[in-house]
Design an enzyme around this catalytic site. Sequence first.
Site, PDB file in Angstrom:
ATOM      1  N   ASP A   1      -5.774   6.306 -14.337  1.00 42.37           N
ATOM      2  CA  ASP A   1      -5.254   5.928 -13.029  1.00 42.37           C
ATOM      3  C   ASP A   1      -4.038   6.784 -12.705  1.00 42.37           C
ATOM      4  OD1 ASP A   1      -4.995   4.582 -10.639  1.00 42.37           O
ATOM      5  OD2 ASP A   1      -4.703   2.607 -11.523  1.00 42.37           O
ATOM      6  N   LYS A   2      -3.637   6.738 -11.453  1.00 44.91           N
ATOM      7  CA  LYS A   2      -2.499   7.498 -10.949  1.00 44.91           C
ATOM      8  C   LYS A   2      -1.736   6.651  -9.960  1.00 44.91           C
ATOM      9  CE  LYS A   2      -1.151   9.907  -7.053  1.00 44.91           C
ATOM     10  NZ  LYS A   2      -1.199   9.407  -5.651  1.00 44.91           N
ATOM     11  N   HIS A   3      -0.433   6.893  -9.881  1.00 47.15           N
ATOM     12  CA  HIS A   3       0.359   6.230  -8.841  1.00 47.15           C
ATOM     13  C   HIS A   3       1.448   7.174  -8.357  1.00 47.15           C
ATOM     14  CE1 HIS A   3       1.715   2.706  -6.589  1.00 47.15           C
ATOM     15  NE2 HIS A   3       2.910   3.232  -6.710  1.00 47.15           N
ATOM     16  N   SER A   4       1.679   7.132  -7.044  1.00 46.82           N
ATOM     17  CA  SER A   4       2.764   7.888  -6.431  1.00 46.82           C
ATOM     18  C   SER A   4       3.864   6.932  -6.019  1.00 46.82           C
ATOM     19  CB  SER A   4       2.254   8.653  -5.207  1.00 46.82           C
ATOM     20  OG  SER A   4       3.335   9.150  -4.441  1.00 46.82           O
TER      21      SER A   4
ATOM     22  N   THR B   1      -2.155   4.153   0.887  1.00 41.08           N
ATOM     23  CA  THR B   1      -3.521   4.616   0.638  1.00 41.08           C
ATOM     24  C   THR B   1      -4.553   3.674   1.241  1.00 41.08           C
ATOM     25  OG1 THR B   1      -2.843   5.743  -1.396  1.00 41.08           O
ATOM     26  CG2 THR B   1      -5.171   5.210  -1.183  1.00 41.08           C
TER      27      THR B   1
ATOM     28  N   ARG C   1       9.081  -6.804   0.296  1.00 39.56           N
ATOM     29  CA  ARG C   1       9.979  -5.655   0.129  1.00 39.56           C
ATOM     30  C   ARG C   1       9.886  -4.714   1.316  1.00 39.56           C
ATOM     31  NH1 ARG C   1       7.719  -2.866  -4.575  1.00 39.56           N
ATOM     32  NH2 ARG C   1       9.337  -1.304  -4.208  1.00 39.56           N
TER      33      ARG C   1
ATOM     34  N   SER D   1       6.317  -3.403  -9.827  1.00 39.75           N
ATOM     35  CA  SER D   1       5.222  -3.401  -8.869  1.00 39.75           C
ATOM     36  C   SER D   1       4.108  -2.467  -9.306  1.00 39.75           C
ATOM     37  CB  SER D   1       5.738  -2.991  -7.490  1.00 39.75           C
ATOM     38  OG  SER D   1       4.682  -2.889  -6.566  1.00 39.75           O
TER      39      SER D   1
ATOM     40  N   LYS E   1       0.231  -3.906 -11.646  1.00 38.54           N
ATOM     41  CA  LYS E   1      -1.131  -3.683 -11.157  1.00 38.54           C
ATOM     42  C   LYS E   1      -1.909  -2.750 -12.068  1.00 38.54           C
ATOM     43  CE  LYS E   1       0.043  -2.198  -6.998  1.00 38.54           C
ATOM     44  NZ  LYS E   1       1.473  -2.392  -6.728  1.00 38.54           N
ATOM     45  N   LYS E   2      -1.284  -1.675 -12.488  1.00 36.10           N
ATOM     46  CA  LYS E   2      -1.997  -0.691 -13.290  1.00 36.10           C
ATOM     47  C   LYS E   2      -2.405  -1.274 -14.642  1.00 36.10           C
ATOM     48  CE  LYS E   2      -1.567   2.407 -10.118  1.00 36.10           C
ATOM     49  NZ  LYS E   2      -2.732   2.665  -9.240  1.00 36.10           N
TER      50      LYS E   2
END
Length: 435
Positions: free
Chosen positions: A79-82, A119, A167, A182, A186-187
């Site tokens: 997985d990826k997150h920005s 996204t 937020r 946050s 989730k990840k």
Amino acid sequence: MDARQIIAKVRSARSLDHAEIDWFAKGLASGLVTDAQAGAFAMAVCLNGLGEPGRVALTEAMRDTGGHLDWTLDGPVVDKHSTGGVGDCTSLVLAPALAACGAYVPMISGRGLGHTGGTLDKLEAIPGLRTDLNAERFRAAVETVGCAIVGASGDIAPADRRLYAIRDVTATVDSIDLITASILSKKLAAGARALVLDVKIGSGAILPDPTEAEALARALTETANGAGCACRALLTDMNQPLATSLGNALEMQEVMTCLSDGRADGRLFKLSCALGGELLHMGGLADTPREGASRMAARIAEGYAATRFGKMVAAMGGPVDFIDNWANRLPAAPVVIDAAADRAGIVDAIDGAALGRLVVDLGGGRRVETDRVDPSVGLSAVVSLGTHVEPGARLARIHAADRHDAEAAVGAVRAAISVSEDFDRAPELIHGRIA
């Protein structure tokens, strides 16, 4: 326990114990904690922090307010997150390209937060597509297509879903502790075994300061690795939009252009390949990140990533012919005008946060949770740093719901894009790497 006492402790910069944090997270998920109390808690954390133990405890507590996904697949689950930027639609290129390389990507994403795009909002510009899949449909899409991008449902980290929305409308987005909890709640709940983080630096980032951004990257990687998820972070530039468009449908057009022709000179393409290369390496599908990036580029150029994207769209309720007809499927704004430069010179600075707020003002984002997003509005053809312009040259193209909004946006574009006689060079796309 009492939410008021917990809020008062954080407001007074006193540490919370695990039981208090666990109780508050469960209260967010159940509704026992009110919106006012959730907002007060977020503000207190934003001002005083929780400390490292509290940050880890909040991450784990929010993760455990819902179910956990376990995967038995024939490839690595990644997985990826920005951390958020403008014109950043990397996830929509990255996920199908990773799937085309043999990885599985169960990605849980968010909506627009502050001046940054979301996204989910971008995906929902596709007619019929649903991002609120239940766990069964989410699992089926990942198993059959290789990737799916959905919102945090009631089954996955419900405490975060509630706090995330609060937020966005209480000016508490830029807290390292809240961002960390946050993202990772989730990840970790989604079952990823390897995670890459795209931590933004610069005018369009949530944390523009390099020192703060690096601190966030270290907090995220240390917390994820400590929870058993292999994690790396890239520090990337957000002193100009990543893509040349800002806005949901407009960014989807950029994604489809990237997947269709694989423009190797574009920032979106380069960053997607770099992030994917890290994940393929961590997942055992490439010997080095560089080799992984090359595999990503090849799968995009060969059209395999686009095919996966089309299958993902169909699995999520979107048009089955989207890949072939995307240009006609995405909504278009009724009014399109150019914002022109009023002087000659070189574009030497771009206020990304200001451009992001402009998209919100046009209707492409939310000021309050109940705002309806117009997917068609935004900016396209935004100039890059270092571009030489003459008077009357286009700085950006404005897509608006009506003529009044479009004309009002012209001044905002000019104010956000600085033109001068001198310019050194644009910052490097990737500033550093933290493992």
